[in-house]
Design a protein around this motif. Sequence first.
Motif, PDB file in Angstrom:
ATOM      1  N   ALA A   1      -6.211  29.374  11.023  1.00 25.49           N
ATOM      2  CA  ALA A   1      -5.518  28.115  10.764  1.00 25.49           C
ATOM      3  C   ALA A   1      -4.453  27.857  11.821  1.00 25.49           C
ATOM      4  O   ALA A   1      -4.305  26.730  12.310  1.00 25.49           O
ATOM      5  CB  ALA A   1      -4.898  28.122   9.373  1.00 25.49           C
ATOM      6  N   VAL A   2      -3.713  28.895  12.180  1.00 24.92           N
ATOM      7  CA  VAL A   2      -2.677  28.752  13.213  1.00 24.92           C
ATOM      8  C   VAL A   2      -3.319  28.365  14.541  1.00 24.92           C
ATOM      9  O   VAL A   2      -2.803  27.515  15.276  1.00 24.92           O
ATOM     10  CB  VAL A   2      -1.862  30.049  13.355  1.00 24.92           C
ATOM     11  N   GLU A   3      -4.468  28.964  14.846  1.00 21.40           N
ATOM     12  CA  GLU A   3      -5.184  28.633  16.078  1.00 21.40           C
ATOM     13  C   GLU A   3      -5.625  27.168  16.069  1.00 21.40           C
ATOM     14  O   GLU A   3      -5.527  26.474  17.089  1.00 21.40           O
ATOM     15  CB  GLU A   3      -6.400  29.543  16.241  1.00 21.40           C
ATOM     16  N   TYR A   4      -6.071  26.681  14.925  1.00 13.17           N
ATOM     17  CA  TYR A   4      -6.502  25.289  14.829  1.00 13.17           C
ATOM     18  C   TYR A   4      -5.324  24.341  15.029  1.00 13.17           C
ATOM     19  O   TYR A   4      -5.434  23.326  15.728  1.00 13.17           O
ATOM     20  CB  TYR A   4      -7.167  25.019  13.478  1.00 13.17           C
ATOM     21  N   ILE A   5      -4.193  24.686  14.441  1.00 14.47           N
ATOM     22  CA  ILE A   5      -2.993  23.853  14.612  1.00 14.47           C
ATOM     23  C   ILE A   5      -2.566  23.852  16.075  1.00 14.47           C
ATOM     24  O   ILE A   5      -2.166  22.814  16.619  1.00 14.47           O
ATOM     25  CB  ILE A   5      -1.865  24.349  13.694  1.00 14.47           C
ATOM     26  N   TRP A   6      -2.641  25.015  16.729  1.00 14.26           N
ATOM     27  CA  TRP A   6      -2.346  25.087  18.166  1.00 14.26           C
ATOM     28  C   TRP A   6      -3.251  24.127  18.945  1.00 14.26           C
ATOM     29  O   TRP A   6      -2.801  23.399  19.841  1.00 14.26           O
ATOM     30  CB  TRP A   6      -2.526  26.511  18.652  1.00 14.26           C
ATOM     31  N   GLN A   7      -4.536  24.118  18.626  1.00 16.76           N
ATOM     32  CA  GLN A   7      -5.476  23.240  19.322  1.00 16.76           C
ATOM     33  C   GLN A   7      -5.131  21.773  19.106  1.00 16.76           C
ATOM     34  O   GLN A   7      -5.136  20.980  20.061  1.00 16.76           O
ATOM     35  CB  GLN A   7      -6.907  23.532  18.856  1.00 16.76           C
ATOM     36  N   ARG A   8      -4.815  21.403  17.859  1.00 17.33           N
ATOM     37  CA  ARG A   8      -4.470  20.005  17.578  1.00 17.33           C
ATOM     38  C   ARG A   8      -3.189  19.611  18.324  1.00 17.33           C
ATOM     39  O   ARG A   8      -3.077  18.499  18.851  1.00 17.33           O
ATOM     40  CB  ARG A   8      -4.276  19.776  16.077  1.00 17.33           C
ATOM     41  N   PHE A   9      -2.231  20.528  18.366  1.00 22.26           N
ATOM     42  CA  PHE A   9      -0.973  20.258  19.061  1.00 22.26           C
ATOM     43  C   PHE A   9      -1.227  20.082  20.558  1.00 22.26           C
ATOM     44  O   PHE A   9      -0.715  19.138  21.175  1.00 22.26           O
ATOM     45  CB  PHE A   9       0.015  21.395  18.817  1.00 22.26           C
ATOM     46  N   SER A  10      -1.979  20.990  21.141  1.00 23.69           N
ATOM     47  CA  SER A  10      -2.209  20.940  22.587  1.00 23.69           C
ATOM     48  C   SER A  10      -2.981  19.690  22.993  1.00 23.69           C
ATOM     49  O   SER A  10      -2.742  19.133  24.071  1.00 23.69           O
ATOM     50  CB  SER A  10      -2.956  22.200  23.049  1.00 23.69           C
ATOM     51  N   GLU A  11      -3.895  19.242  22.164  1.00 22.41           N
ATOM     52  CA  GLU A  11      -4.673  18.036  22.469  1.00 22.41           C
ATOM     53  C   GLU A  11      -3.770  16.821  22.644  1.00 22.41           C
ATOM     54  O   GLU A  11      -4.031  15.961  23.494  1.00 22.41           O
ATOM     55  CB  GLU A  11      -5.690  17.763  21.355  1.00 22.41           C
ATOM     56  N   VAL A  12      -2.729  16.756  21.851  1.00 22.33           N
ATOM     57  CA  VAL A  12      -1.881  15.565  21.828  1.00 22.33           C
ATOM     58  C   VAL A  12      -0.680  15.680  22.757  1.00 22.33           C
ATOM     59  O   VAL A  12      -0.333  14.725  23.460  1.00 22.33           O
ATOM     60  CB  VAL A  12      -1.403  15.289  20.383  1.00 22.33           C
ATOM     61  N   TYR A  13      -0.047  16.847  22.788  1.00 25.79           N
ATOM     62  CA  TYR A  13       1.239  16.981  23.475  1.00 25.79           C
ATOM     63  C   TYR A  13       1.136  17.508  24.911  1.00 25.79           C
ATOM     64  O   TYR A  13       2.056  17.306  25.693  1.00 25.79           O
ATOM     65  CB  TYR A  13       2.169  17.887  22.686  1.00 25.79           C
ATOM     66  N   PHE A  14       0.064  18.186  25.276  1.00 26.39           N
ATOM     67  CA  PHE A  14       0.001  18.795  26.600  1.00 26.39           C
ATOM     68  C   PHE A  14      -0.403  17.794  27.666  1.00 26.39           C
ATOM     69  O   PHE A  14      -1.303  16.974  27.466  1.00 26.39           O
ATOM     70  CB  PHE A  14      -0.975  19.968  26.616  1.00 26.39           C
ATOM     71  N   SER A  15       0.259  17.880  28.820  1.00 25.08           N
ATOM     72  CA  SER A  15      -0.125  17.051  29.956  1.00 25.08           C
ATOM     73  C   SER A  15      -1.439  17.569  30.534  1.00 25.08           C
ATOM     74  O   SER A  15      -1.876  18.688  30.242  1.00 25.08           O
ATOM     75  CB  SER A  15       0.966  17.101  31.028  1.00 25.08           C
ATOM     76  N   GLU A  16      -2.057  16.761  31.385  1.00 28.94           N
ATOM     77  CA  GLU A  16      -3.292  17.200  32.037  1.00 28.94           C
ATOM     78  C   GLU A  16      -3.020  18.418  32.910  1.00 28.94           C
ATOM     79  O   GLU A  16      -3.864  19.310  33.026  1.00 28.94           O
ATOM     80  CB  GLU A  16      -3.887  16.065  32.861  1.00 28.94           C
TER      81      GLU A  16
END
Length: 266
Positions: A200-215
Amino acid sequence: MDFRTIVNIPEPTFSIGPQERMLFVGSCFADNIGRRFVEEKFRATVNPFGVMYNPCSILHTVERCDEAPRVALFTLGTNHVYRLKETGEIVDNCLKRPQRLFQEEELSVETCLDYLQRAVDILAARNPEVQVVVTVSPIRYAKYGYHGSQLSKATLLLAADRLVKANDRCSYFPAYEIVNDELRDYRFYREDMLHPSSQAVEYIWQRFSEVYFSEAAKRFLAEWRPIKEALGHKPFHPEAEAYKAFMERTRQKMEELKQRYPLLEI
């Protein structure tokens, strides 16, 4: 057909770059996510004075530390606080002292908002470019009773919403909603059925990175991943020539990566 409800995450007005200087303060959920940022070579400080569950304790950490991050993440766990009867101060940790020395209280929405706003103001004074991400921990507090736990989370959600609406530099990340709406199955919890599992923590990390991380951050992570995996490899025969050659190639890749990202520390 859709077999689950996907939580919409509003597009933030900023992005997180590679090796971004960050501060994580809050519940043990902040520890879990913060450690992942450290592993991925962000310059992240995670709960420098220990886990902080409530908005008052989050403020105490911000006041005590000298961090001036470009991005801070506050994870709110509970609105319950413990006040030392002798001094009247809210403590961050009871240090296993007798319960009779403390008085338990519940912070109101307005009080939670005040503590969070003060923490944001301190960080903004240190770094005018700071961006603050607020989230509510999905971990339930069984000791309050499940209805009481929901009331506590509701107070935090209302305070977080008001904070974000009052500050352009603040945004809300729906970790609480992702676990409760997207991952609403006990297979996404640890054995205590209260804490999210590593999956679950890994999934939340993925959702966060999709939205907040720059290219640029996403490109760095793609370059860093094979090196990270190589460094984590445990050989059966560490003295073998093949393994030595493998590690030498890894070392060369590390040096090349450090040349492209001067702030990288490995």
